[in-house]
Motif scaffolding. Structure first.
Motif, short mmCIF file in Angstrom:
data_model
loop_
_atom_site.label_atom_id
_atom_site.label_comp_id
_atom_site.label_asym_id
_atom_site.label_seq_id
_atom_site.Cartn_x
_atom_site.Cartn_y
_atom_site.Cartn_z
N TRP A 39 -5.73 6.59 -0.29
CA TRP A 39 -6.41 5.41 0.23
C TRP A 39 -7.78 5.71 0.81
O TRP A 39 -8.68 4.90 0.74
CB TRP A 39 -5.54 4.71 1.29
CG TRP A 39 -4.45 3.97 0.61
CD1 TRP A 39 -3.12 4.30 0.58
CD2 TRP A 39 -4.58 2.82 -0.21
NE1 TRP A 39 -2.43 3.42 -0.21
CE2 TRP A 39 -3.30 2.49 -0.71
CE3 TRP A 39 -5.66 2.03 -0.58
CZ2 TRP A 39 -3.08 1.41 -1.54
CZ3 TRP A 39 -5.43 0.95 -1.41
CH2 TRP A 39 -4.15 0.65 -1.89
N PHE A 40 -7.94 6.86 1.43
CA PHE A 40 -9.23 7.13 2.02
C PHE A 40 -9.51 8.62 1.99
O PHE A 40 -8.60 9.44 1.96
CB PHE A 40 -9.35 6.61 3.46
CG PHE A 40 -8.13 6.85 4.30
CD1 PHE A 40 -7.95 8.02 4.99
CD2 PHE A 40 -7.15 5.87 4.40
CE1 PHE A 40 -6.82 8.23 5.76
CE2 PHE A 40 -6.02 6.06 5.17
CZ PHE A 40 -5.85 7.25 5.85
N ASP A 92 -2.89 0.26 -6.32
CA ASP A 92 -3.19 1.69 -6.29
C ASP A 92 -4.37 1.93 -5.37
O ASP A 92 -5.31 1.12 -5.33
CB ASP A 92 -3.55 2.22 -7.68
CG ASP A 92 -2.36 2.33 -8.61
OD1 ASP A 92 -1.25 2.65 -8.13
OD2 ASP A 92 -2.54 2.14 -9.82
N GLY A 93 -4.35 3.05 -4.65
CA GLY A 93 -5.50 3.42 -3.83
C GLY A 93 -6.73 3.62 -4.70
O GLY A 93 -6.62 3.86 -5.91
N PRO A 94 -7.92 3.57 -4.10
CA PRO A 94 -9.15 3.66 -4.88
C PRO A 94 -9.52 5.07 -5.33
O PRO A 94 -10.38 5.22 -6.20
CB PRO A 94 -10.21 3.11 -3.92
CG PRO A 94 -9.68 3.39 -2.56
CD PRO A 94 -8.18 3.28 -2.69
N TYR A 95 -8.87 6.09 -4.78
CA TYR A 95 -9.28 7.46 -5.07
C TYR A 95 -8.19 8.24 -5.80
O TYR A 95 -7.04 8.26 -5.34
CB TYR A 95 -9.59 8.21 -3.77
CG TYR A 95 -10.65 7.53 -2.96
CD1 TYR A 95 -11.98 7.55 -3.38
CD2 TYR A 95 -10.33 6.86 -1.81
CE1 TYR A 95 -12.96 6.92 -2.64
CE2 TYR A 95 -11.30 6.22 -1.06
CZ TYR A 95 -12.62 6.25 -1.48
OH TYR A 95 -13.58 5.61 -0.76
N SER A 146 3.97 5.11 4.59
CA SER A 146 3.35 6.38 4.91
C SER A 146 1.84 6.20 5.12
O SER A 146 1.43 5.48 6.02
CB SER A 146 3.68 7.40 3.82
OG SER A 146 3.28 8.69 4.18
N GLN A 147 0.98 6.82 4.29
CA GLN A 147 -0.46 6.65 4.46
C GLN A 147 -0.85 5.17 4.32
O GLN A 147 -1.71 4.69 5.04
CB GLN A 147 -1.24 7.48 3.43
CG GLN A 147 -2.75 7.44 3.66
CD GLN A 147 -3.55 8.14 2.59
OE1 GLN A 147 -3.47 7.80 1.41
NE2 GLN A 147 -4.33 9.13 3.01
N GLY A 148 -0.18 4.44 3.45
CA GLY A 148 -0.43 3.01 3.32
C GLY A 148 -0.02 2.26 4.58
O GLY A 148 -0.63 1.26 4.96
N LEU A 171 0.85 -1.19 0.00
CA LEU A 171 0.00 0.00 0.00
C LEU A 171 0.88 1.25 0.00
O LEU A 171 1.65 1.47 0.94
CB LEU A 171 -0.91 0.00 1.23
CG LEU A 171 -1.74 -1.27 1.47
CD1 LEU A 171 -2.55 -1.14 2.76
CD2 LEU A 171 -2.63 -1.58 0.28
N HIS A 172 0.76 2.05 -1.03
CA HIS A 172 1.60 3.24 -1.23
C HIS A 172 1.23 4.38 -0.28
O HIS A 172 0.24 4.32 0.44
CB HIS A 172 1.51 3.71 -2.68
CG HIS A 172 0.12 4.10 -3.09
ND1 HIS A 172 -0.45 5.30 -2.74
CD2 HIS A 172 -0.81 3.42 -3.80
CE1 HIS A 172 -1.67 5.36 -3.23
NE2 HIS A 172 -1.92 4.22 -3.88
#
Length: 184
Positions: free
Chosen positions: A75-76, A53-56, A103-105, A22-23
């Motif tokens: 991610w969110f 890849d994140g969904p957004y 990081s965020q991931g 998760l990036h």
């Protein structure tokens, strides 16, 4: 001979731990792959890494613009849709053993075992066996906030091995961790 069995005198190739990566915030799976592929070959050959890849699409400027090409993802965005997205990916492409988050991931990956243990998400996939967190954090505080679904993610001890990186001098530690998780 049954599928997956080795002929007499031959050894089965060792199964590599399969990991969803998760990036970070406003980057991408491709960017994280580029960074992780700089790791020593002795580490990379022991892992089956899958970069998601994140969904957004990113909702603002990325800190890596000019260094890495877009597209960039998040991610969110104040909801839990990313958890359904990850679970759907795992069902279609799994099984997976663990998560690597940057990081965020990493923030998201760190919360997943607790959320899964409470039955709030990832209920249709096998239990998460381990985490690798790189420059991660914990939900909460003024910077990241606390999504309602993650409110109790850390309320009980999590029985999930984890490795946390703060710097890049941890190759030997990573190899020891891989030895342990390979047989989980």
């Amino acid at each position: 001979m049954a599928p997956g069995e080795a002929e007499e005198g031959q050894t089965q190739p060792e199964r590599r731990p399969r990991i969803i990566c998760l990036h970070g915030f406003r980057t991408s799976g491709k960017i994280l792959r580029t960074l992780v592929e700089r790791w020593h070959e002795s580490i990379l050959q022991k892992l089956d890494l899958v970069f998601l890849d994140g969904p957004y699409p990113a909702q603002g400027k990325s800190a890596v613009e000019g260094i890495f090409d877009p597209p960039y993802y998040e991610w969110f965005q104040a909801n839990e849709e990313c958890l359904r997205y990850i679970e759907s990916y795992m069902l279609e492409n799994g099984p997976f053993d663990g998560f690597l988050g940057f990081s965020q991931g990493g923030l998201l990956a760190a919360a997943l075992p607790g959320i899964q243990a409470q039955g709030l998400a990832l209920t249709k996939v096998p239990k998460i066996k381990f985490l690798i967190i790189i420059s991660g954090a914990k939900f909460g505080g003024s910077k990241f906030g606390m999504p309602p679904i993650a409110a109790n993610a850390f309320s009980s001890p999590i029985r999930c091995p984890s490795l946390h990186f703060i710097d890049d001098r941890s190759e030997e530690t990573m190899l020891r961790f891989i030895e342990k998780i390979t047989n989980i």
